[in-house]
Design a protein around this motif. Structure first.
Motif, PDB file in Angstrom:
ATOM      1  N   UNK A  31       0.908  -1.207  -0.288  1.00  0.00           N
ATOM      2  CA  UNK A  31      -0.311   0.055   0.174  1.00  0.00           C
ATOM      3  C   UNK A  31       1.053   1.464   0.108  1.00  0.00           C
ATOM      4  N   UNK A  32       1.633   1.784  -0.808  1.00  0.00           N
ATOM      5  CA  UNK A  32       2.167   2.474  -1.228  1.00  0.00           C
ATOM      6  C   UNK A  32       1.364   3.998  -1.529  1.00  0.00           C
ATOM      7  N   UNK A  33       0.772   3.871  -2.554  1.00  0.00           N
ATOM      8  CA  UNK A  33      -0.131   5.508  -2.141  1.00  0.00           C
ATOM      9  C   UNK A  33      -1.645   5.504  -1.870  1.00  0.00           C
ATOM     10  N   UNK A  34      -1.815   6.150  -0.634  1.00  0.00           N
ATOM     11  CA  UNK A  34      -2.531   6.698  -0.290  1.00  0.00           C
ATOM     12  C   UNK A  34      -3.761   7.958  -1.162  1.00  0.00           C
ATOM     13  N   UNK A  35      -4.422   7.855  -0.620  1.00  0.00           N
ATOM     14  CA  UNK A  35      -5.950   8.846  -1.481  1.00  0.00           C
ATOM     15  C   UNK A  35      -6.828   8.887  -0.010  1.00  0.00           C
ATOM     16  N   UNK A  36      -7.519  10.427   0.244  1.00  0.00           N
ATOM     17  CA  UNK A  36      -8.154  10.319   1.095  1.00  0.00           C
ATOM     18  C   UNK A  36      -9.281  11.340   1.227  1.00  0.00           C
ATOM     19  N   UNK A  37     -10.272  11.072   1.572  1.00  0.00           N
ATOM     20  CA  UNK A  37     -11.694  11.938   1.452  1.00  0.00           C
ATOM     21  C   UNK A  37     -10.725  13.129   2.996  1.00  0.00           C
ATOM     22  N   UNK A  38     -12.281  14.094   2.419  1.00  0.00           N
ATOM     23  CA  UNK A  38     -12.083  14.888   3.585  1.00  0.00           C
ATOM     24  C   UNK A  38     -13.516  14.702   4.665  1.00  0.00           C
ATOM     25  N   UNK A  39     -12.789  14.775   6.750  1.00  0.00           N
ATOM     26  CA  UNK A  39     -13.416  14.237   7.693  1.00  0.00           C
ATOM     27  C   UNK A  39     -14.609  13.921   7.303  1.00  0.00           C
ATOM     28  N   UNK A  40     -15.735  12.749   7.542  1.00  0.00           N
ATOM     29  CA  UNK A  40     -16.893  12.397   7.211  1.00  0.00           C
ATOM     30  C   UNK A  40     -17.578  12.501   9.082  1.00  0.00           C
ATOM     31  N   UNK A  41     -18.636  12.300   9.252  1.00  0.00           N
ATOM     32  CA  UNK A  41     -19.483  12.052  10.236  1.00  0.00           C
ATOM     33  C   UNK A  41     -18.787  11.488  10.921  1.00  0.00           C
ATOM     34  N   UNK A  42     -18.578  11.864  12.671  1.00  0.00           N
ATOM     35  CA  UNK A  42     -18.641  11.290  13.643  1.00  0.00           C
ATOM     36  C   UNK A  42     -19.284  10.230  14.032  1.00  0.00           C
ATOM     37  N   UNK A 114     -11.118  20.175   2.197  1.00  0.00           N
ATOM     38  CA  UNK A 114     -10.682  19.283   3.134  1.00  0.00           C
ATOM     39  C   UNK A 114      -9.761  18.422   3.173  1.00  0.00           C
ATOM     40  N   UNK A 115      -9.766  18.258   1.946  1.00  0.00           N
ATOM     41  CA  UNK A 115      -9.362  16.841   1.230  1.00  0.00           C
ATOM     42  C   UNK A 115      -8.204  17.130   1.880  1.00  0.00           C
ATOM     43  N   UNK A 116      -7.681  18.653   1.078  1.00  0.00           N
ATOM     44  CA  UNK A 116      -6.068  18.424   1.311  1.00  0.00           C
ATOM     45  C   UNK A 116      -5.438  18.886   2.633  1.00  0.00           C
ATOM     46  N   UNK A 117      -5.968  19.309   3.879  1.00  0.00           N
ATOM     47  CA  UNK A 117      -5.706  18.952   5.179  1.00  0.00           C
ATOM     48  C   UNK A 117      -5.926  17.702   6.006  1.00  0.00           C
ATOM     49  N   UNK A 118      -6.890  16.615   5.512  1.00  0.00           N
ATOM     50  CA  UNK A 118      -6.978  15.458   5.586  1.00  0.00           C
ATOM     51  C   UNK A 118      -5.494  14.843   5.018  1.00  0.00           C
ATOM     52  N   UNK A 119      -5.401  14.537   3.758  1.00  0.00           N
ATOM     53  CA  UNK A 119      -3.678  14.846   3.265  1.00  0.00           C
ATOM     54  C   UNK A 119      -2.780  14.942   4.381  1.00  0.00           C
ATOM     55  N   UNK A 162       8.160   6.510  -1.473  1.00  0.00           N
ATOM     56  CA  UNK A 162       8.418   5.035  -0.789  1.00  0.00           C
ATOM     57  C   UNK A 162       7.012   4.772  -0.555  1.00  0.00           C
ATOM     58  N   UNK A 163       6.689   6.015   0.109  1.00  0.00           N
ATOM     59  CA  UNK A 163       4.837   5.657   0.024  1.00  0.00           C
ATOM     60  C   UNK A 163       4.288   7.317   0.115  1.00  0.00           C
ATOM     61  N   UNK A 164       3.756   7.605  -0.269  1.00  0.00           N
ATOM     62  CA  UNK A 164       2.793   9.449  -0.171  1.00  0.00           C
ATOM     63  C   UNK A 164       1.369   9.382  -0.116  1.00  0.00           C
ATOM     64  N   UNK A 165       0.482  10.177   0.352  1.00  0.00           N
ATOM     65  CA  UNK A 165      -0.839  10.301   0.357  1.00  0.00           C
ATOM     66  C   UNK A 165      -0.846  11.709  -0.665  1.00  0.00           C
ATOM     67  N   UNK A 166      -1.764  11.848  -1.040  1.00  0.00           N
ATOM     68  CA  UNK A 166      -2.544  12.170  -2.084  1.00  0.00           C
ATOM     69  C   UNK A 166      -3.725  13.068  -1.944  1.00  0.00           C
ATOM     70  N   UNK A 167      -4.386  14.412  -1.513  1.00  0.00           N
ATOM     71  CA  UNK A 167      -6.037  14.469  -1.484  1.00  0.00           C
ATOM     72  C   UNK A 167      -6.586  13.694  -2.617  1.00  0.00           C
ATOM     73  N   UNK A 168      -7.780  13.547  -2.410  1.00  0.00           N
ATOM     74  CA  UNK A 168      -8.970  13.636  -3.620  1.00  0.00           C
ATOM     75  C   UNK A 168      -9.558  14.863  -3.710  1.00  0.00           C
TER      76      UNK A 168
END
Length: 439
Positions: A31-42, A114-119, A162-168
């Motif tokens: 799991x080298x490349x990770x894409x994330x959303x903004x925080x949803x409901x808790x 939202x995605x930017x800060x999450x990443x 080697x590993x990266x996080x990208x905002x979606x």
């Protein structure tokens, strides 16, 4: 093995969820490349960060104070940072966003944060690279993705990581300004990264363990679908069974990359694998059918015209009536001297009689009858093709439960059978079909 892992809003909602995300990523070097959303409901009454950002823009647009709303957003991210003991300078990031808010930045920029800060948070937590989506996902001015430039810049950014996080959810126009996908568009970002990085699997982590064979609100404890083809998924999604953004299918499908729907809260569950249509014979699922889905509230225009089969253009003239009003047709079953036009009832209430009269006049029909309150149910399965007795079994299950079939439609591929029933019979019909086919 190379995996792209996309984590949705519920996976990124708070610090405990990010701990789960961290463990999932750290447990597999692929799991080298990770894409994330903004925080949803808790929790049920909570707000999604993206919704709050849209609200912030609306307040600015109508000159309403936005500071209290943005303070809620700041608090959410700060609580995650503090609980995870992260080093990222959030105050610096918030100040940049506030400065842009004061300069009345556009909506796409605001909601993309939202995605930017999450990443940024997750990259800090994983101690890995952060790659801003605006630098690797590119749009043309017509809103389409510039695939050539995106592939070039994305591969360039990923090759030494080697590993990266990208905002979606977002990318950039040729002038550098931010452009977002439609809501849920982080799924698309994940699919693009998967396709252009040459991933072996695109993992889409959400709050469900893949697809179920029927709606759990209708069928008690329906079975999980282990494998499903893109074609089967499209059929079920079109009729309301949705876990994945529709447009996320295409980049992965074109690249021949399987999509694995997984549950962040049940990481040991293998989820559902979405695979290429070619050569798949349905092995992997125990049952003949793959799934059942449906929608309520359709209207049928039944057109009868003597010797219709001998006349050219009758159906075309009828369809023009709907085309002229921008109305999309769902189904068009036909007979020798009749055909039915089926479409969603929404928006037809005040013009139903007008439409029927116009069809009758344009087609010279003997009668045009309108039937409302119709539900459409699709039973899907690649294993159904050329299997004798499937239709009989389905119709018998409905008959045994005193459910009247108002319409039958089956494509030549035999991958699905669509039946129309009264809205009042919708749930009972789905339960009857499920019981007939699922062991």
């Amino acid at each position: 093995m190379l995996k792209v892992a996309k984590f949705g809003g519920t996976s990124m909602a708070d610090a405990p969820q990010l701990k789960k995300v961290h463990n999932i990523i750290s447990s597999d070097d692929a799991r080298k490349f990770v894409v994330v959303s903004a925080p949803g409901k808790r929790f049920k009454e909570d707000n999604k960060i993206t919704d709050l950002l849209y609200l912030t823009h609306a307040h600015i647009k109508f000159s309403v104070p936005h500071t209290p709303i943005f303070k809620i957003i700041e608090d959410r991210y700060n609580s995650i940072k503090e609980e995870l003991h992260l080093n990222i300078d959030l105050e610096k990031e918030f100040q940049i966003i506030k400065d842009n808010l004061d300069n009345k930045c556009d909506e796409d920029y605001i909601v993309s944060r939202g995605e930017y800060l999450s990443a940024l948070l997750l990259a800090d937590y994983l101690n890995c690279d952060f790659i801003d989506a605006k630098d690797v996902i590119f749009f043309n001015y017509d809103g389409s993705v510039n695939n050539e430039k995106t592939k070039e810049k994305l591969c360039e950014a990923l090759q030494n990581s080697k590993r990266a996080v990208i905002p979606g959810f977002y990318g950039s126009y040729p002038d550098g300004s931010i452009k977002v996908f439609s809501r849920g568009g982080s799924d698309i970002t994940g699919a693009i990264v998967s396709a252009f990085s040459g991933a072996d699997v695109y993992e889409n982590w959400t709050d469900v363990s893949g697809f179920l064979m029927a709606d759990p609100r209708i069928v008690n404890n329906p079975k999980q679908i282990k494998k499903i083809t893109y074609q089967e998924l499209r059929e079920l999604s079109y009729m309301g069974a949705s876990v994945l953004h529709d447009e996320a299918i295409f980049p992965a499908r074109e690249a021949g990359i399987p999509i694995n729907i997984r549950n962040t809260n049940e990481p040991d569950n293998p989820g559902t694998i979405i695979i290429d249509d070619s050569g798949y014979d349905g092995n992997g699922n125990e049952d003949i059918i793959t799934g059942i889905a449906g929608k309520k509230n359709f209207t049928v225009f039944y057109v009868h015209k003597e010797h219709m089969a001998n006349e050219v253009g009758v159906v075309r003239r009828a369809l023009e009536v709907f085309e002229d009003r921008g109305l999309s047709i769902e189904h068009l079953p036909s007979g020798i001297d009749s055909f039915s036009i089926i479409l969603p009832s929404e928006g037809l209430e005040r013009i139903t009689h007008e439409l029927a009269e116009e069809i009758k006049t344009k087609c010279g029909a003997q009668s045009v009858n309108v039937f409302k309150n119709l539900s459409l149910i699709t039973t899907v399965g690649i294993k159904m093709a050329y299997k004798p007795g499937i239709s009989a079994k389905l119709f018998t299950s409905l008959g045994d439960n005193n459910i009247n079939i108002r319409m039958i439609d089956q494509g030549s591929s035999e991958i699905n059978i669509i039946v129309g029933v009264e809205d009042k019979d919708f749930e009972d019909a789905i339960r009857a079909i499920y019981s007939a086919f699922v062991k």
